[in-house]
Design a protein around this motif. Structure first.
Motif, PDB file in Angstrom:
ATOM      1  N   ARG A 140       9.680   9.081   3.583  1.00  0.00           N
ATOM      2  CA  ARG A 140       9.877   9.105   2.131  1.00  0.00           C
ATOM      3  C   ARG A 140       9.603   7.700   1.574  1.00  0.00           C
ATOM      4  NH1 ARG A 140      14.515  11.258  -1.859  1.00  0.00           N
ATOM      5  NH2 ARG A 140      14.679   9.373  -3.106  1.00  0.00           N
ATOM      6  N   ASN A 141       8.585   7.562   0.754  1.00  0.00           N
ATOM      7  CA  ASN A 141       8.233   6.283   0.120  1.00  0.00           C
ATOM      8  C   ASN A 141       8.283   5.103   1.099  1.00  0.00           C
ATOM      9  OD1 ASN A 141       7.747   7.333  -2.488  1.00  0.00           O
ATOM     10  ND2 ASN A 141       9.948   7.413  -2.885  1.00  0.00           N
ATOM     11  N   PRO A 142       7.432   5.134   2.146  1.00  0.00           N
ATOM     12  CA  PRO A 142       7.534   4.094   3.182  1.00  0.00           C
ATOM     13  C   PRO A 142       7.313   2.671   2.682  1.00  0.00           C
ATOM     14  CG  PRO A 142       5.613   5.515   3.544  1.00  0.00           C
ATOM     15  CD  PRO A 142       6.445   6.166   2.489  1.00  0.00           C
ATOM     16  N   TYR A 143       6.481   2.472   1.643  1.00  0.00           N
ATOM     17  CA  TYR A 143       6.347   1.098   1.104  1.00  0.00           C
ATOM     18  C   TYR A 143       7.700   0.632   0.559  1.00  0.00           C
ATOM     19  CZ  TYR A 143       5.563  -2.645  -2.243  1.00  0.00           C
ATOM     20  OH  TYR A 143       5.678  -3.819  -2.958  1.00  0.00           O
ATOM     21  N   TYR A 144       8.384   1.530  -0.152  1.00  0.00           N
ATOM     22  CA  TYR A 144       9.709   1.197  -0.701  1.00  0.00           C
ATOM     23  C   TYR A 144      10.670   0.851   0.437  1.00  0.00           C
ATOM     24  CZ  TYR A 144       8.311   3.127  -5.236  1.00  0.00           C
ATOM     25  OH  TYR A 144       7.676   3.358  -6.431  1.00  0.00           O
ATOM     26  N   TYR A 145      10.559   1.637   1.511  1.00  0.00           N
ATOM     27  CA  TYR A 145      11.405   1.435   2.687  1.00  0.00           C
ATOM     28  C   TYR A 145      11.163   0.036   3.259  1.00  0.00           C
ATOM     29  CZ  TYR A 145      13.506   2.640   7.229  1.00  0.00           C
ATOM     30  OH  TYR A 145      14.283   2.682   8.353  1.00  0.00           O
ATOM     31  N   ALA A 194       0.865  -1.188   0.000  1.00  0.00           N
ATOM     32  CA  ALA A 194       0.000   0.000   0.000  1.00  0.00           C
ATOM     33  C   ALA A 194       0.894   1.228   0.000  1.00  0.00           C
ATOM     34  CB  ALA A 194      -0.889  -0.002   1.237  1.00  0.00           C
ATOM     35  N   ILE A 195       0.468   2.257  -0.696  1.00  0.00           N
ATOM     36  CA  ILE A 195       1.278   3.481  -0.786  1.00  0.00           C
ATOM     37  C   ILE A 195       0.908   4.458   0.334  1.00  0.00           C
ATOM     38  CG2 ILE A 195       1.857   5.469  -2.286  1.00  0.00           C
ATOM     39  CD1 ILE A 195       3.015   2.724  -3.221  1.00  0.00           C
ATOM     40  N   ASP A 196      -0.387   4.540   0.628  1.00  0.00           N
ATOM     41  CA  ASP A 196      -0.821   5.455   1.699  1.00  0.00           C
ATOM     42  C   ASP A 196      -1.332   4.660   2.891  1.00  0.00           C
ATOM     43  OD1 ASP A 196      -0.485   8.177   0.621  1.00  0.00           O
ATOM     44  OD2 ASP A 196      -1.805   7.434  -0.959  1.00  0.00           O
ATOM     45  N   VAL A 197      -0.651   4.773   4.009  1.00  0.00           N
ATOM     46  CA  VAL A 197      -1.078   4.075   5.227  1.00  0.00           C
ATOM     47  C   VAL A 197      -1.049   5.079   6.383  1.00  0.00           C
ATOM     48  CG1 VAL A 197      -0.230   1.791   4.506  1.00  0.00           C
ATOM     49  CG2 VAL A 197       1.291   3.342   5.754  1.00  0.00           C
ATOM     50  N   PRO A 199       3.250   4.086   8.952  1.00  0.00           N
ATOM     51  CA  PRO A 199       4.156   3.300   8.107  1.00  0.00           C
ATOM     52  C   PRO A 199       4.952   2.231   8.859  1.00  0.00           C
ATOM     53  CG  PRO A 199       4.349   5.628   7.593  1.00  0.00           C
ATOM     54  CD  PRO A 199       3.468   5.526   8.800  1.00  0.00           C
ATOM     55  N   GLN A 200       5.362   2.517  10.093  1.00  0.00           N
ATOM     56  CA  GLN A 200       6.129   1.527  10.850  1.00  0.00           C
ATOM     57  C   GLN A 200       5.242   0.312  11.171  1.00  0.00           C
ATOM     58  OE1 GLN A 200       9.321   1.300  11.588  1.00  0.00           O
ATOM     59  NE2 GLN A 200       9.110  -0.518  12.875  1.00  0.00           N
ATOM     60  N   ARG A 201       4.074   0.601  11.705  1.00  0.00           N
ATOM     61  CA  ARG A 201       3.173  -0.487  12.117  1.00  0.00           C
ATOM     62  C   ARG A 201       2.571  -1.217  10.913  1.00  0.00           C
ATOM     63  NH1 ARG A 201      -2.258   1.670  14.170  1.00  0.00           N
ATOM     64  NH2 ARG A 201      -2.484   1.751  11.909  1.00  0.00           N
ATOM     65  N   ASP A 202       2.159  -0.434   9.898  1.00  0.00           N
ATOM     66  CA  ASP A 202       1.386  -1.020   8.792  1.00  0.00           C
ATOM     67  C   ASP A 202       2.250  -1.596   7.668  1.00  0.00           C
ATOM     68  OD1 ASP A 202      -0.771  -0.111  10.241  1.00  0.00           O
ATOM     69  OD2 ASP A 202      -1.010   1.726   9.052  1.00  0.00           O
ATOM     70  N   LEU A 203       3.496  -1.139   7.536  1.00  0.00           N
ATOM     71  CA  LEU A 203       4.332  -1.611   6.423  1.00  0.00           C
ATOM     72  C   LEU A 203       5.625  -2.274   6.902  1.00  0.00           C
ATOM     73  CD1 LEU A 203       3.983   1.466   4.003  1.00  0.00           C
ATOM     74  CD2 LEU A 203       3.015  -0.797   3.656  1.00  0.00           C
ATOM     75  N   VAL A 204       6.446  -1.500   7.596  1.00  0.00           N
ATOM     76  CA  VAL A 204       7.804  -1.981   7.897  1.00  0.00           C
ATOM     77  C   VAL A 204       7.788  -3.191   8.832  1.00  0.00           C
ATOM     78  CG1 VAL A 204      10.063  -1.341   8.820  1.00  0.00           C
ATOM     79  CG2 VAL A 204       8.756   0.308   7.481  1.00  0.00           C
ATOM     80  N   GLU A 205       6.996  -3.078   9.897  1.00  0.00           N
ATOM     81  CA  GLU A 205       6.989  -4.164  10.884  1.00  0.00           C
ATOM     82  C   GLU A 205       6.559  -5.503  10.273  1.00  0.00           C
ATOM     83  OE1 GLU A 205       6.410  -2.253  14.809  1.00  0.00           O
ATOM     84  OE2 GLU A 205       5.033  -3.975  14.983  1.00  0.00           O
ATOM     85  N   PRO A 206       5.395  -5.558   9.616  1.00  0.00           N
ATOM     86  CA  PRO A 206       5.020  -6.859   9.030  1.00  0.00           C
ATOM     87  C   PRO A 206       5.994  -7.335   7.968  1.00  0.00           C
ATOM     88  CG  PRO A 206       3.325  -5.175   8.588  1.00  0.00           C
ATOM     89  CD  PRO A 206       4.327  -4.559   9.499  1.00  0.00           C
ATOM     90  N   SER A 241       1.713  17.963  -5.534  1.00  0.00           N
ATOM     91  CA  SER A 241       1.882  16.697  -4.800  1.00  0.00           C
ATOM     92  C   SER A 241       1.744  16.904  -3.283  1.00  0.00           C
ATOM     93  CB  SER A 241       3.245  16.089  -5.118  1.00  0.00           C
ATOM     94  OG  SER A 241       4.275  16.849  -4.508  1.00  0.00           O
ATOM     95  N   CYS A 242       1.978  18.156  -2.840  1.00  0.00           N
ATOM     96  CA  CYS A 242       1.879  18.454  -1.402  1.00  0.00           C
ATOM     97  C   CYS A 242       0.427  18.367  -0.912  1.00  0.00           C
ATOM     98  CB  CYS A 242       2.436  19.842  -1.105  1.00  0.00           C
ATOM     99  SG  CYS A 242       4.148  19.969  -1.598  1.00  0.00           S
ATOM    100  N   LEU A 243      -0.513  18.417  -1.848  1.00  0.00           N
ATOM    101  CA  LEU A 243      -1.924  18.343  -1.466  1.00  0.00           C
ATOM    102  C   LEU A 243      -2.412  16.888  -1.409  1.00  0.00           C
ATOM    103  CD1 LEU A 243      -3.141  21.194  -3.861  1.00  0.00           C
ATOM    104  CD2 LEU A 243      -2.571  21.389  -1.428  1.00  0.00           C
ATOM    105  N   GLN A 244      -1.555  15.966  -1.826  1.00  0.00           N
ATOM    106  CA  GLN A 244      -1.927  14.547  -1.852  1.00  0.00           C
ATOM    107  C   GLN A 244      -1.662  13.905  -0.486  1.00  0.00           C
ATOM    108  OE1 GLN A 244      -3.177  12.714  -4.466  1.00  0.00           O
ATOM    109  NE2 GLN A 244      -3.405  14.678  -5.517  1.00  0.00           N
ATOM    110  N   PRO A 245      -2.269  12.718  -0.228  1.00  0.00           N
ATOM    111  CA  PRO A 245      -1.887  11.978   0.982  1.00  0.00           C
ATOM    112  C   PRO A 245      -0.369  11.750   0.993  1.00  0.00           C
ATOM    113  CG  PRO A 245      -3.733  10.912  -0.158  1.00  0.00           C
ATOM    114  CD  PRO A 245      -3.278  12.032  -1.035  1.00  0.00           C
ATOM    115  N   ALA A 246       0.204  11.575   2.191  1.00  0.00           N
ATOM    116  CA  ALA A 246       1.668  11.571   2.334  1.00  0.00           C
ATOM    117  C   ALA A 246       2.377  10.594   1.391  1.00  0.00           C
ATOM    118  CB  ALA A 246       2.038  11.256   3.779  1.00  0.00           C
ATOM    119  N   GLY A 247       1.892   9.350   1.305  1.00  0.00           N
ATOM    120  CA  GLY A 247       2.568   8.330   0.493  1.00  0.00           C
ATOM    121  C   GLY A 247       2.551   8.679  -0.983  1.00  0.00           C
TER     122      GLY A 247
END
Ligand code: NDP
Length: 342
Positions: free
Chosen positions: A150-155, A85-88, A91-98, A286-292
């Motif tokens: 910065r690009n937490p899914y990529y991270y 997912a790009i927007d969460v 990011p730590q709990r929803d992407l990196v940890e799992p 892009s600044c008006l978009q969700p963070a991801g």
């Protein structure tokens, strides 16, 4: 003894095609899903030829303490489960940890098994770069720039793959690790679920992109990604990482192809903001978009990927479909599932 394969995230987009291909070869498959009793996510797997005889589904959540140890009496593991997912929210709990925890749990379990010979990790080009700059990307490149902001899914993908190689280096397990790094995966789906990468085509067709932007995507067909995983299992000489990508197409070319495919609706973006002025404007917007999404746009607008896919072609014999062919097949399939109409 019959070859047995453990595939995590069995209900996923890439996993479905991989399971179909492994069952077709007469292998036994143990698939992990969060809830095997949830037929809304697994019915398509049971409908595959050979599934009733050769498929077992078991429960595993990447965030559990030890989700995989009970299921590693297998020859090969394909670890595909990871949140995409790009927007969460977190990011730590929803992407990196799992992503990281799940990868390490799988490798620890594999290291305890006497049977596992190879673990194939589905990483991503996200672990190779998060900002293409025209240089030819190879298996030697690592994404060192992504972060929780910065690009937490990529991270999450870079961290998980790093953790995997570090584990192998440190623990020297009996199995070997092979990593597949796909670019943006598109293609027909075995289910009505809409994958995040196929969603881009739906969003363009439904008019969710206000204009043609300076975005260029590296594509790979889901059927070729499945074939790459099978080849990585069968080829004893397979080693290291594999850039898994066919070719690139700019957003303007994708829109042109969709028009050719008959989606010439008023909703297809017409304004061309892919030039320098438009790109400056889109960067600001892009600044008006969700963070991801905002972060993705700022790192990808005007960035044209360039990559060398010779290793996967040479070692694994993967012959890639062209992006044009994949896009045509994808939109026909998206229409079949009711996601889009002409
Ligand atoms: P999907 O979203 O279809 O599949 C992801 C799978 O991971 C699903 O089965 C999902 O289960 C599972 N998953 C996510 N979080 C957890 C969790 N906490 N516990 C257990 N399972 C979990 O994506 P893809 O098939 O596209 O992706 C498969 C792999 O390929 C991923 O590792 C992804 O990062 C990678 N990849 C994908 C690319 C693409 O463009 N699609 C490009 C490059 C790499 P559930 O349905 O229950 O959420």
């Amino acid at each position: 003894m019959q070859t047995k394969i453990l595939i995590s995230g069995a209900n996923g987009f890439i996993a479905g095609h991989t399971i179909e291909a492994t069952l077709a070869r007469g292998h036994a498959v143990v698939g992990t899903v969060r809830d095997p009793s949830d037929l809304s996510k697994t019915a398509h797997l049971w409908a595959l030829t050979g599934a009733v005889q050769q498929l077992t589904l078991v429960a595993a959540d990447l965030t559990d303490q030890d989700p995989f140890s009970a299921h590693v009496d297998v020859d090969t593991i394909m670890h595909m489960a990871s949140p995409y997912a790009i927007d969460v929210k977190d990011p730590q709990r929803d992407l990196v940890e799992p992503a990281v925890k799940g990868t390490l749990s799988m490798l620890r379990a594999a290291a305890q098994s006497r049977r596992v010979k190879r673990v194939i990790l589905t990483s991503s080009m996200a672990a190779v770069t998060d900002q293409p700059d025209g240089r030819v990307l190879t298996e030697k490149d690592w994404n060192t720039r992504s972060s929780l902001r910065r690009n937490p899914y990529y991270y999450s993908k870079a961290m998980a793959e790093r953790a995997a190689w570090d584990f192998v280096e440190r623990e020297k397990p009996a199995f070997d690790l092979v990593v597949i790094n796909p670019f943006m995966v598109i293609g027909p789906s075995l289910t009505a679920a809409l994958n995040a990468s196929n969603r881009i085509l739906v969003d363009i067709i439904k008019g969710r992109y206000p204009a043609i932007m300076a975005l260029t995507w590296g594509f790979v067909d889901v059927r070729d990604v499945a074939a790459a995983h099978i080849a990585a299992m069968n080829n004893t000489a397979a080693n290291g990482r594999y850039v898994c990508a066919s070719d690139c197409m700019a957003m303007g070319q994708v829109v042109g192809l969709l028009r050719e495919c008959g989606y010439n609706t008023a909703k297809l973006p017409k304004i061309d903001l892919s030039g320098p002025l438009g790109t400056t404007l889109m960067r600001w917007a892009s600044c008006l978009q969700p963070a991801g999404t905002g972060s993705y746009l700022r790192t990808h607008l005007g960035a044209v990927p360039n990559f060398d896919n010779s290793k996967i072609k040479r070692d694994l014999g993967v012959a890639f479909r062209t992006p044009e062919e994949s896009i045509r097949d994808t939109v026909a399939d998206l229409e079949r599932w009711g996601h889009i109409s002409r």
